[in-house]
Scaffold this motif. Structure first.
Motif, PDB file in Angstrom:
ATOM      1  N   ILE A  56      60.200  78.832  60.596  1.00  0.00           N
ATOM      2  CA  ILE A  56      60.482  77.656  61.382  1.00  0.00           C
ATOM      3  C   ILE A  56      59.926  78.146  62.832  1.00  0.00           C
ATOM      4  CG2 ILE A  56      62.580  76.338  62.371  1.00  0.00           C
ATOM      5  CD1 ILE A  56      64.142  77.230  59.942  1.00  0.00           C
ATOM      6  N   MET A  57      59.346  77.221  63.331  1.00  0.00           N
ATOM      7  CA  MET A  57      58.833  76.984  64.582  1.00  0.00           C
ATOM      8  C   MET A  57      59.894  76.429  65.594  1.00  0.00           C
ATOM      9  SD  MET A  57      56.298  79.041  65.220  1.00  0.00           S
ATOM     10  CE  MET A  57      56.817  80.272  63.660  1.00  0.00           C
ATOM     11  N   LEU A  58      60.132  75.105  64.951  1.00  0.00           N
ATOM     12  CA  LEU A  58      60.768  74.395  65.825  1.00  0.00           C
ATOM     13  C   LEU A  58      61.479  73.286  65.044  1.00  0.00           C
ATOM     14  CD1 LEU A  58      59.882  71.147  66.909  1.00  0.00           C
ATOM     15  CD2 LEU A  58      58.760  72.428  68.386  1.00  0.00           C
ATOM     16  N   SER A 161      54.670  82.410  71.571  1.00  0.00           N
ATOM     17  CA  SER A 161      54.084  82.767  70.729  1.00  0.00           C
ATOM     18  C   SER A 161      54.904  82.730  69.334  1.00  0.00           C
ATOM     19  CB  SER A 161      53.504  84.111  70.997  1.00  0.00           C
ATOM     20  OG  SER A 161      54.569  85.171  70.809  1.00  0.00           O
ATOM     21  N   THR A 162      54.319  82.989  68.215  1.00  0.00           N
ATOM     22  CA  THR A 162      54.889  83.058  66.824  1.00  0.00           C
ATOM     23  C   THR A 162      55.430  84.671  67.075  1.00  0.00           C
ATOM     24  OG1 THR A 162      52.711  83.654  65.783  1.00  0.00           O
ATOM     25  CG2 THR A 162      53.498  81.508  65.774  1.00  0.00           C
ATOM     26  N   ASP A 163      55.881  85.028  65.759  1.00  0.00           N
ATOM     27  CA  ASP A 163      56.185  86.567  65.692  1.00  0.00           C
ATOM     28  C   ASP A 163      54.847  87.165  65.761  1.00  0.00           C
ATOM     29  OD1 ASP A 163      58.877  85.785  65.527  1.00  0.00           O
ATOM     30  OD2 ASP A 163      58.730  85.452  63.349  1.00  0.00           O
ATOM     31  N   PRO A 164      55.119  88.857  65.982  1.00  0.00           N
ATOM     32  CA  PRO A 164      53.884  89.515  65.904  1.00  0.00           C
ATOM     33  C   PRO A 164      53.618  89.777  64.618  1.00  0.00           C
ATOM     34  CG  PRO A 164      55.894  90.791  66.494  1.00  0.00           C
ATOM     35  CD  PRO A 164      56.465  89.356  66.282  1.00  0.00           C
ATOM     36  N   VAL A 165      53.099  89.089  63.591  1.00  0.00           N
ATOM     37  CA  VAL A 165      52.516  89.062  62.428  1.00  0.00           C
ATOM     38  C   VAL A 165      51.449  87.906  62.553  1.00  0.00           C
ATOM     39  CG1 VAL A 165      54.412  89.851  61.160  1.00  0.00           C
ATOM     40  CG2 VAL A 165      54.017  87.569  61.433  1.00  0.00           C
TER      41      VAL A 165
END
Lengths: 289, 289
Positions: A56-58, A161-165
């Motif tokens: 989920i981003m938002l 940013s998104t998560d570090p993947v």
């Protein structure tokens, strides 16, 4: 990772052994860009929401928390910020909050995935509707390359940013943070998505980010907020600067701007830097590593 | 409401349209007391946990947050507290934190459901192991009747209740709060489980509790904490008193006690009263109703 079970619940796995379910009305975008899987949903509890690679981003219901804390806190500290750089932020929520400040003259927004922006413009006007503001320049390119090559100075840099993947991974690297530090104008502030302290996988990323940031920025603080649709509901931003103490700011001046907010206020600004002991200890150990 | 799906996921419904899932190893107690449904589980992510009427009461992994915030904050304000009343708290977590204070001389714990205490003693020694402390008197009776009839004065009253449905409902009533106010010694403090501001059903209960408390206590404040296994992760306690400001306390004295805590600290004590605007507005409207 996400799954749709019986075609009516979306699940995000916080870990392999804990998950969060949202009952959906509609799964109306199910696509893949050059960079990532993109899905848009409509739901009963959260309105519309979108995911990247299943995370989920938002959601329409709680994105105000994330975007207010991302933007208003550093703007209260660096009230004269004129030139702003956003890395990521394809949904437009950070821009929406920034353009409320008359003093902000220019925003460079660098989003690698044009499809995210296009879909948000079409389906999430709540966040994306200000992307057409004349002060905003959209750059559809890699944020890492952008900051490496940029020469301009910024008063505020937001790493949304998104998560570090996957596509977000490089936005958590030391080289990237060093380039950001070089681009900060005197008195400038950088705020970055700093993961969560609770679930082990997230907490390890929190530690890694803090360790790298601490080696680059003399001022490197972490603040927290309650984000119901992110894992554990306990989420963090980093506040980094050469010289700005986030607790030294003119609360009266910010309040005189008359900006209506639903989460952020200048008391909470002070309160949100007071972290639980278990978080402080992990951050402390990260700095020593 | 809870359901076990395919015999391996426990779900708590935050609302009809949002739920939280925990992968379970074992569902080893599935019973009903005179008062409520009681279930104990073992899980991969949270260790053991138990539910009352399907709602998570505590998990081994995150109960420290709830119990530290329930106990240490008021004990830092009313550092001389000697006589303590706990309503509810059958798991023993509140007692465990309280008996760490040498100054606490006596604790009356009033739990309506003896079966909860017995099961926690057997299966959750992490929280229940201090219930045998000689300073603790256990009363297995109705907390409402207890406070109505009690004549003793308490320096600290903790309302460690379930949600205001079923057996916990009366612990959110105006008459109950009035009785508690009558039992508070001069300078005494009451802290109560104050629900959550986020999901509408919880927020309505938060408003109701605050409206009633505000009509009974001159000092009536709300503080927040991050509780990963409660709905939205954003949970509240109320701080009520005739005369004690929760922000007037001797942080150095509390720190000199040398109590190791994993969540609470005296900086966070100040920070946790800084609530988001949307919460402040709902509390403000509740007071005006």
């Amino acid at each position: 990772m996400a799954e749709i079970l019986k075609n009516d619940w979306f699940y995000e796995y916080f870990t392999g052994n804990a998950k969060f379910g949202i009952k959906i009305k509609d799964h109306f975008i199910d696509t893949r860009s050059e960079f990532q899987k993109i899905d848009f949903y409509d739901s009963y509890e959260y309105g519309r929401f979108f995911t990247l690679d299943g995370f989920i981003m938002l959601t329409e219901r709680d994105e105000f928390i994330y975007h207010e804390m991302l933007v208003h806190l550093p703007m209260a500290v660096n009230a004269d910020a004129k030139n702003v750089l956003i890395i990521g932020g394809g949904d437009g929520g950070a821009v929406r909050e920034l353009v409320r400040y008359p003093g902000v003259r220019h925003i460079d927004m660098v989003e690698i995935d044009r499809m995210v922006v296009d879909l948000c413009r079409e389906y999430l006007p709540q966040t994306a509707s200000k992307l057409g503001d004349p002060r905003v320049s959209l750059h559809f390119c890699d944020g890492i390359a952008f900051v490496r090559e940029a020469q301009e100075k910024y008063d505020l840099i937001l790493i949304d940013s998104t998560d570090p993947v996957g596509v977000g991974e490089g936005l958590f690297s030391q080289a990237f943070y060093e380039d950001c530090a070089r681009l900060l104008a005197p008195g400038g502030v950088m705020v970055n998505q700093h993961e969560s302290p609770y679930y082990e996988g997230d907490a390890v990323e929190m530690e890694r980010a803090h360790k790298k940031l601490s080696s680059v920025f003399p001022v490197c603080r972490v603040y927290q907020f309650h984000m119901p649709t992110y894992a554990s509901g306990h989420w963090l931003f980093g506040f980094a600067s050469q010289d700005r103490d986030p607790l030294v700011f003119d609360a009266a001046a910010w309040n005189a701007l008359g900006l209506h907010t639903d989460y952020y206020n200048t008391e909470l600004h002070r309160g949100c830097f007071a972290l639980p002991n278990y978080v402080l200890r992990r951050l402390g150990k990260a700095r020593e590593k």
